[in-house]
Design an enzyme around this catalytic site. Structure first.
Site: not given
Ligand code: 9MR
Ligand code: 9MR
Length: 598
Positions: A520, A562, A571
């Protein structure tokens, strides 16, 4: 265990190879059927040091023999499997193939009759050098505000994204000097993860971990060349890369009062598109205590590191320290400003939906910042009102829990304090060593022979960073008290990440035989190139499925998929790559230790 029969075998094999070379004929290799490599037989897919520990884990083992074979399927070593004392999370016992005493450099397979083959692996010196360097080079690929030139980025070259020279003050961050809508310039920095936003809290632990890697192993890190635009400018490349983010961080402080904006962000996450396609407005949002203290800590540490490069970077170390102290002063006056995105969104427009990094407890951030500022300034005042030992816990660092980052710094700068060091130092050292002892206790009973596999609690969002940060704790302990076991189990967690695990993956893009292809990660998804950007650590097994994508198993260590939609397991993120980079490079820097007799 390498008996006469096998020694004969090796000789014959060498003769055969020599003959093949001289006469130009192919040796007659055995016709062993393959096809299930890495399914039942798991190990570090990159390989092992000649003198280091070497363990493979066998699932569904029928017999108890195992063999190390050349890639041409000739036995060069035979051993007996040991049964694990404890089962996997799924309830199965494993067979443990320990071939540490086999030390000959080369390319091999681990073969277990009835179970199958491992992926090929290599035994050689500096075996992790490339993957370790790649995990730092990965930050170059994460850079905002710069086009990635083919010379450095190869087939992953791309146009510049997010110049961030016209960033808006969000209503939540407004004050009289900078009312809402004021435009500031806040370029550079690394994208946080799969998304394109830049978050101070997460940048804090990341940047510090990379600075610590340099601080702890300067001689080795000077040899690690990254082929980035600044290469050859007289600074070690790791510091060149760190500077890209640090210079951004410096722009995130309100010059009027020293407070630091929590993040620079879009209102909502971008589509899965290339960075230059993303042109949504960018904001800096509310200042907060966590961001401000993390900023203070990193810049105090940076002032220490960059003070050794005053010719190349005149004035930088001093301005880092000035800005760090200003941030500290703000935090002392504002000790409890939580970044609560939900509350913020009830009051201000536009609403912000990107990552929150919303910590609520700042005791650990105060400890970290005070420790860094104390070491940087040699003034005891910063620790005056800080309780360095607020409780007895020794939590492995995460973005929200940074107490040990402060402890590491105090301990490694112990000598700089002279007789006036904090009185708690000896207790902190005792606790760190006890934490390391606790960590390794029982690891050899687990089905994968790792600290990581000791507890289901290790498998949350970004679990691979937990494995890496455990490794760092063990390396810190090793530096204080050179017990070889600390190093062996740090390496075992590296083995975990590189393939000796329940999912059977080498979790770093581009390194190993079975690795993430669909992280991701917006550029890796959108660039139209089959291979993902290399050197990136996938979050890893996480049964939480916060993204709604079903993982193949709910056993904590197998809960990985994956799939580029699976942001809770697949991610990538700067704060996960950094501890991997620390661990892999530290192990490389320390590899000679494995050659010492136990
Ligand atoms: O791409 C986003 C990722 O970096 C974050 O960790 C995650 C959780 O906050 O959210 C992803 O974005 C998603 C969003 O929360 C919901 N709609 C789909 C987005 C892309 O998958
Ligand atoms: O790494 C973060 C994890 O500890 C949290 O549980 C999660 C949901 O809040 O968010 C993760 O961080 C994401 C951030 O919010 C947005 N960019 C992507 C990060 C990795 O997923």
């Amino acid at each position: 265990m390498c008996n006469k029969y096998l020694q004969g075998y090796i000789k014959n094999y060498c003769c055969l190879l020599a003959a093949a070379f001289v006469f130009g004929v192919q040796p007659a290799f055995s016709q062993q059927k393959t096809g299930n490599e890495g399914v039942n037989v798991r190990l570090n897919q990159t390989g092992f040091y000649p003198a280091g520990p070497k363990i493979g884990i066998v699932l569904n083992s029928k017999g108890d023999d195992f063999y190390i074979q050349t890639t041409a399927k000739k036995n060069v070593y035979a051993g007996k499997l040991k049964k694990s004392i404890k089962p996997t999370f799924g309830g199965a016992y494993t067979g443990i193939a320990d071939f540490s005493e086999f030390k000959t450099a080369g390319k091999y397979l681990l073969y277990v009759p009835g179970s199958g083959y491992s992926f090929p692996f290599e035994i050689k010196r500096a075996v992790y050098h490339d993957v370790a360097a790649a995990s730092i080079k990965a930050y170059y690929f994460m850079r905002a505000s710069i086009a990635l030139n083919e010379k450095y980025a190869g087939k992953w070259s791309r146009a510049e994204g997010h110049p961030d020279t016209s960033v808006l003050i969000h209503a939540s961050a407004a004050n009289s000097g900078r009312p809402a809508g004021t435009v500031i310039s806040s370029p550079r920095g690394w994208y946080d993860a799969g998304d394109y936003n830049k978050y101070i809290v997460n940048s804090g632990i990341t940047t510090s971990t990379l600075l610590s890697l340099y601080e702890d192993f300067p001689a080795y890190m000077k040899t690690v060349k990254l082929n980035i635009p600044e290469s050859g400018n007289g600074l070690p490349d790791i510091l060149n890369e760190v500077l890209w983010n640090m210079r951004w961080m410096l722009t995130m402080q309100d010059p009027a009062d020293g407070g630091v904006y929590h993040k620079l962000t879009n209102a909502a996450f971008d589509k899965m598109e290339m960075p230059d396609k993303s042109t949504e407005p960018r904001f800096v949002v509310q200042k907060g205590t966590a961001a401000t203290l993390d900023f203070a800590a990193v810049l105090a540490q940076a002032s220490r590191v960059f003070s050794k490069f005053k010719t190349q970077l005149p004035g930088l170390a001093d301005s880092c320290l000035t800005q760090a102290s200003k941030a500290w002063d703000w935090a002392v006056k504002n000790p409890n400003v939580v970044y609560n995105q939900d509350t913020m969104n009830k009051q201000f427009e536009p609403k912000v939906a990107t990552g929150a990094y919303g910590d609520r407890n700042f005791k650990d951030e105060f400890i970290w910042a005070a420790s860094e500022l104390t070491v940087a300034t040699q003034k005891p005042g910063f620790l005056k009102d800080i309780n360095l030992l607020p409780d007895t816990t020794m939590p492995v660092p995460t973005w929200s829990q940074v107490k040990l980052l402060g402890y590491y710094t105090l301990l490694k700068n112990n000598k700089a304090f002279g007789p006036n060091g904090p009185k708690e130092l000896s207790e902190i050292k005792k606790r760190l060593l006890a934490a390391a002892d606790n960590m390794i206790a029982g690891a050899d009973e687990t089905a994968y022979q790792t600290v990581m596999n000791k507890s289901a609690r290790h498998f949350g969002w970004g679990s691979n960073s937990e494995a890496a940060n455990e490794g760092i704790l063990l390396i810190q302990a090793y530096r204080l008290s050179p017990n070889k076991k600390y190093l062996d189990y740090a390496l075992a967690n590296l083995d975990y990440i590189l393939g000796r695990n329940g999912a059977g993956y080498s979790y770093i893009t581009g390194y190993g035989s079975k690795m993430p292809i669909h992280p991701h990660h917006r550029p890796s998804v959108a660039d139209g190139i089959a291979d993902p950007i290399p050197g990136l650590l996938a979050g890893g097994a996480n049964p939480g499925m916060q993204d709604g994508i079903k993982v193949p198993s709910t056993n904590p260590d197998e809960a990985y998929i994956d799939d580029d939609r699976a942001y809770a397991a697949n991610e990538i993120a700067i704060n996960w790559n950094a501890p991997f980079a620390y661990l892999a490079n530290a192990i490389e820097a320390l590899q000679a230790e494995f050659r010492k007799s136990k």
